[in-house]
Design a protein around this motif. Structure first.
Motif: not given
Ligand SMILES: NC(=O)c1ccc[n+]([C@@H]2O[C@H](COP(=O)([O-])OP(=O)(O)OC[C@H]3O[C@@H](n4cnc5c(N)ncnc54)[C@H](OP(=O)(O)O)[C@@H]3O)[C@@H](O)[C@H]2O)c1
Length: 217
Positions: A34-49
Protein backbone atom coordinates in the motif's frame (compact mmCIF):
# COMPACT_ATOMS: atom_id res chain seq x y z
CA UNK A 1 25.41 6.94 -7.50
CA UNK A 2 23.57 3.63 -7.52
CA UNK A 3 20.09 2.49 -8.50
CA UNK A 4 18.52 0.46 -5.74
CA UNK A 5 15.26 -1.51 -5.58
CA UNK A 6 13.87 -2.40 -2.16
CA UNK A 7 10.83 -4.54 -1.29
CA UNK A 8 8.58 -3.87 1.71
CA UNK A 9 9.30 -0.15 2.19
CA UNK A 10 6.05 0.64 4.02
CA UNK A 11 7.67 0.34 7.48
CA UNK A 12 10.53 -1.06 9.53
CA UNK A 13 13.87 -1.95 8.00
CA UNK A 14 12.74 -1.57 4.37
CA UNK A 15 11.44 1.96 5.00
CA UNK A 16 14.76 2.93 6.60
CA UNK A 17 16.81 1.41 3.76
CA UNK A 18 14.81 3.56 1.32
CA UNK A 19 15.32 6.72 3.42
CA UNK A 20 19.05 6.26 3.97
CA UNK A 21 19.84 5.37 0.36
CA UNK A 22 17.70 8.26 -0.97
CA UNK A 23 19.29 10.76 1.43
CA UNK A 24 22.74 9.59 0.28
CA UNK A 25 21.77 10.60 -3.27
CA UNK A 26 21.04 7.19 -4.77
CA UNK A 27 18.05 6.51 -7.02
CA UNK A 28 15.64 4.38 -5.00
CA UNK A 29 12.69 2.32 -6.18
CA UNK A 30 10.53 1.09 -3.32
CA UNK A 31 7.91 -1.64 -3.54
CA UNK A 32 5.05 -1.63 -1.02
CA UNK A 33 1.65 -3.31 -0.85
CA UNK A 34 0.00 0.00 0.00
CA UNK A 35 1.36 3.41 -0.95
CA UNK A 36 -0.85 5.35 1.47
CA UNK A 37 1.10 7.03 4.29
CA UNK A 38 4.32 6.98 2.25
CA UNK A 39 4.38 10.68 1.32
CA UNK A 40 7.51 11.02 3.49
CA UNK A 41 9.40 8.63 1.22
CA UNK A 42 8.06 10.38 -1.89
CA UNK A 43 9.30 13.70 -0.51
CA UNK A 44 12.78 12.15 -0.20
CA UNK A 45 12.65 11.22 -3.90
CA UNK A 46 11.85 7.52 -3.52
CA UNK A 47 9.98 6.19 -6.55
CA UNK A 48 7.17 4.06 -5.15
CA UNK A 49 5.83 0.99 -6.91
CA UNK A 50 2.65 -0.72 -5.67
CA UNK A 51 3.34 -4.43 -5.36
CA UNK A 52 3.07 -7.63 -3.38
CA UNK A 53 6.20 -9.78 -3.61
CA UNK A 54 4.06 -12.90 -4.01
CA UNK A 55 2.10 -11.53 -6.98
CA UNK A 56 2.75 -13.53 -10.18
CA UNK A 57 1.97 -10.26 -12.05
CA UNK A 58 4.92 -8.44 -10.43
CA UNK A 59 6.95 -8.76 -13.63
CA UNK A 60 4.31 -6.74 -15.54
CA UNK A 61 4.05 -4.13 -12.77
CA UNK A 62 7.84 -3.60 -12.72
CA UNK A 63 7.95 -3.16 -16.50
CA UNK A 64 6.16 0.19 -16.14
CA UNK A 65 8.74 1.57 -13.70
CA UNK A 66 11.96 -0.22 -14.66
CA UNK A 67 12.06 -0.49 -18.44
CA UNK A 68 15.34 1.14 -19.49
CA UNK A 69 16.63 1.25 -15.90
CA UNK A 70 19.77 -0.54 -14.66
CA UNK A 71 19.58 -1.78 -11.08
CA UNK A 72 22.78 -2.09 -9.00
CA UNK A 73 21.30 -3.46 -5.77
CA UNK A 74 18.04 -5.31 -5.16
CA UNK A 75 17.13 -5.71 -1.48
CA UNK A 76 14.64 -8.49 -0.75
CA UNK A 77 13.47 -7.11 2.56
CA UNK A 78 9.73 -7.91 2.70
CA UNK A 79 9.05 -10.70 5.15
CA UNK A 80 6.59 -12.10 7.67
CA UNK A 81 6.89 -13.83 11.05
CA UNK A 82 3.58 -15.71 11.34
CA UNK A 83 2.32 -17.18 14.57
CA UNK A 84 4.42 -14.86 16.67
CA UNK A 85 1.78 -14.30 19.36
CA UNK A 86 1.80 -17.92 20.40
CA UNK A 87 4.38 -20.48 21.35
CA UNK A 88 4.51 -22.37 18.09
CA UNK A 89 5.67 -25.73 19.29
CA UNK A 90 4.16 -27.20 16.17
CA UNK A 91 3.20 -24.40 13.74
CA UNK A 92 -0.19 -24.44 12.09
CA UNK A 93 0.05 -25.33 8.43
CA UNK A 94 -1.42 -21.91 7.54
CA UNK A 95 1.46 -20.20 9.33
CA UNK A 96 4.00 -22.41 7.58
CA UNK A 97 2.34 -21.78 4.21
CA UNK A 98 2.31 -18.00 4.71
CA UNK A 99 5.96 -18.02 5.82
CA UNK A 100 7.02 -19.93 2.70
CA UNK A 101 4.77 -17.84 0.45
CA UNK A 102 6.28 -14.50 1.52
CA UNK A 103 9.78 -15.39 2.79
CA UNK A 104 10.79 -17.93 0.12
CA UNK A 105 8.55 -17.71 -2.95
CA UNK A 106 8.39 -13.90 -2.60
CA UNK A 107 12.14 -13.32 -3.01
CA UNK A 108 12.26 -15.92 -5.80
CA UNK A 109 9.47 -14.07 -7.62
CA UNK A 110 11.32 -10.77 -7.16
CA UNK A 111 14.67 -12.12 -8.37
CA UNK A 112 13.03 -13.58 -11.50
CA UNK A 113 11.24 -10.28 -12.22
CA UNK A 114 14.23 -8.01 -11.51
CA UNK A 115 17.11 -10.06 -12.92
CA UNK A 116 16.73 -8.63 -16.45
CA UNK A 117 17.34 -5.10 -15.11
CA UNK A 118 20.43 -5.95 -13.01
CA UNK A 119 23.88 -4.74 -13.98
CA UNK A 120 26.69 -7.31 -14.18
CA UNK A 121 28.08 -7.92 -10.66
CA UNK A 122 24.94 -6.26 -9.23
CA UNK A 123 23.98 -7.37 -5.73
CA UNK A 124 20.87 -9.25 -4.63
CA UNK A 125 20.54 -8.84 -0.87
CA UNK A 126 18.23 -11.24 0.96
CA UNK A 127 17.08 -10.32 4.47
CA UNK A 128 17.62 -13.56 6.32
CA UNK A 129 18.03 -13.99 10.09
CA UNK A 130 20.32 -15.72 12.55
CA UNK A 131 17.20 -17.84 13.32
CA UNK A 132 17.79 -19.51 9.93
CA UNK A 133 21.09 -20.94 11.12
CA UNK A 134 20.75 -24.68 11.76
CA UNK A 135 24.04 -24.60 13.68
CA UNK A 136 22.81 -21.87 16.02
CA UNK A 137 19.19 -22.92 16.28
CA UNK A 138 17.18 -23.05 19.50
CA UNK A 139 13.42 -23.69 19.84
CA UNK A 140 10.45 -21.52 18.80
CA UNK A 141 9.64 -19.43 15.76
CA UNK A 142 9.39 -22.63 13.75
CA UNK A 143 7.55 -21.54 10.59
CA UNK A 144 9.66 -18.37 10.40
CA UNK A 145 13.01 -20.12 10.99
CA UNK A 146 12.24 -22.99 8.62
CA UNK A 147 11.19 -20.59 5.86
CA UNK A 148 14.31 -18.46 6.28
CA UNK A 149 16.55 -21.56 6.26
CA UNK A 150 14.84 -22.45 2.98
CA UNK A 151 15.58 -18.90 1.79
CA UNK A 152 19.26 -19.46 2.60
CA UNK A 153 19.37 -22.62 0.48
CA UNK A 154 17.33 -20.96 -2.28
CA UNK A 155 19.82 -18.09 -2.32
CA UNK A 156 22.76 -20.48 -2.66
CA UNK A 157 20.98 -22.13 -5.61
CA UNK A 158 20.26 -18.72 -7.15
CA UNK A 159 23.95 -17.83 -6.85
CA UNK A 160 24.75 -20.88 -8.97
CA UNK A 161 21.99 -20.12 -11.50
CA UNK A 162 22.78 -16.42 -11.80
CA UNK A 163 26.56 -16.30 -11.56
CA UNK A 164 26.77 -12.76 -13.04
CA UNK A 165 25.45 -11.32 -9.76
CA UNK A 166 26.48 -11.40 -6.11
CA UNK A 167 23.93 -12.81 -3.65
CA UNK A 168 24.15 -11.89 0.04
CA UNK A 169 22.18 -13.23 2.98
CA UNK A 170 22.03 -10.63 5.75
CA UNK A 171 20.90 -10.86 9.39
CA UNK A 172 19.95 -7.31 10.43
CA UNK A 173 20.41 -7.99 14.15
CA UNK A 174 17.47 -7.91 16.55
CA UNK A 175 15.86 -4.64 15.51
CA UNK A 176 13.10 -2.51 17.06
CA UNK A 177 10.44 -2.88 14.36
CA UNK A 178 6.88 -4.25 14.38
CA UNK A 179 8.47 -7.66 13.80
CA UNK A 180 11.37 -7.33 16.23
CA UNK A 181 9.31 -5.65 18.99
CA UNK A 182 10.29 -2.81 21.29
CA UNK A 183 12.41 -5.11 23.47
CA UNK A 184 14.86 -5.61 20.59
CA UNK A 185 18.45 -4.53 21.06
CA UNK A 186 19.09 -2.37 17.96
CA UNK A 187 17.59 0.89 16.74
CA UNK A 188 16.47 0.75 13.10
CA UNK A 189 18.81 3.52 11.75
CA UNK A 190 21.92 1.88 13.26
CA UNK A 191 21.03 -1.61 11.96
CA UNK A 192 20.39 -0.25 8.48
CA UNK A 193 23.48 1.98 8.24
CA UNK A 194 25.58 -1.00 9.39
CA UNK A 195 24.00 -3.23 6.71
CA UNK A 196 24.63 -0.58 4.04
CA UNK A 197 28.35 -0.66 4.90
CA UNK A 198 28.32 -4.47 4.86
CA UNK A 199 26.58 -4.51 1.47
CA UNK A 200 29.19 -2.07 0.09
CA UNK A 201 32.08 -4.20 1.38
CA UNK A 202 30.81 -7.67 0.41
CA UNK A 203 31.78 -8.89 -3.04
CA UNK A 204 30.94 -12.62 -2.96
CA UNK A 205 28.21 -14.96 -1.75
CA UNK A 206 28.01 -15.01 2.07
CA UNK A 207 25.68 -15.31 5.08
CA UNK A 208 26.55 -12.33 7.27
CA UNK A 209 25.23 -10.31 10.17
CA UNK A 210 24.75 -6.55 9.95
CA UNK A 211 28.38 -5.95 11.01
CA UNK A 212 29.71 -8.22 8.27
CA UNK A 213 30.51 -11.17 10.57
CA UNK A 214 30.02 -14.64 9.08
CA UNK A 215 27.08 -16.63 10.52
CA UNK A 216 27.49 -20.42 10.73
CA UNK A 217 25.07 -22.23 8.44
N1 LIG B 1 13.31 -6.92 13.04
C1 LIG B 1 14.16 -7.90 13.32
O1 LIG B 1 14.65 -8.03 14.47
C2 LIG B 1 14.57 -8.85 12.24
C3 LIG B 1 15.51 -9.85 12.58
C4 LIG B 1 15.94 -10.73 11.59
C5 LIG B 1 15.46 -10.61 10.30
N2 LIG B 1 14.56 -9.65 9.98
C6 LIG B 1 14.09 -9.60 8.59
O2 LIG B 1 14.17 -8.27 8.10
C7 LIG B 1 13.13 -8.03 7.14
C8 LIG B 1 12.36 -6.77 7.54
O3 LIG B 1 11.84 -6.97 8.84
P1 LIG B 1 11.13 -5.83 9.71
O4 LIG B 1 11.56 -6.07 11.10
O5 LIG B 1 11.28 -4.50 9.09
O6 LIG B 1 9.60 -6.32 9.59
P2 LIG B 1 8.22 -5.51 9.69
O7 LIG B 1 8.41 -4.33 10.54
O8 LIG B 1 7.19 -6.53 10.07
O9 LIG B 1 7.98 -5.04 8.18
C9 LIG B 1 7.79 -6.02 7.19
C10 LIG B 1 7.68 -5.33 5.84
O10 LIG B 1 7.47 -6.35 4.85
C11 LIG B 1 6.33 -5.98 4.08
N3 LIG B 1 5.66 -7.15 3.51
C12 LIG B 1 5.20 -8.25 4.16
N4 LIG B 1 4.63 -9.09 3.29
C13 LIG B 1 4.74 -8.51 2.06
C14 LIG B 1 4.35 -8.88 0.76
N5 LIG B 1 3.72 -10.04 0.52
N6 LIG B 1 4.63 -8.06 -0.28
C15 LIG B 1 5.26 -6.87 -0.05
N7 LIG B 1 5.64 -6.45 1.16
C16 LIG B 1 5.38 -7.27 2.20
C17 LIG B 1 5.43 -5.24 5.07
O11 LIG B 1 4.45 -4.54 4.35
P3 LIG B 1 2.96 -4.21 4.94
O12 LIG B 1 3.11 -2.93 5.71
O13 LIG B 1 2.13 -4.10 3.71
O14 LIG B 1 2.57 -5.37 5.82
C18 LIG B 1 6.48 -4.38 5.76
O15 LIG B 1 6.82 -3.27 4.95
C19 LIG B 1 12.26 -9.29 7.14
O16 LIG B 1 12.59 -10.09 6.05
C20 LIG B 1 12.62 -9.97 8.46
O17 LIG B 1 12.44 -11.37 8.41
C21 LIG B 1 14.11 -8.77 10.92
Amino acid sequence: MKRILITGVSRGIGHEFALQYARAGHTVYGIARSLSNLQGLRDEGVQLIPGDVTDPGLDEILKHSLTGVDIDICINNAGVFPNRDRIDIIPESDAMRLAFEVNVLGPLNVVKAVEKYMVKAGKFVMLSTSMASIAGSGGGGISYSVSKTALNMLTKKLQHSYSDYVFLLLHPGWVKTDMGGQGASLEIPYAVSSMIETIDDADSFAYLDYKGELIPW
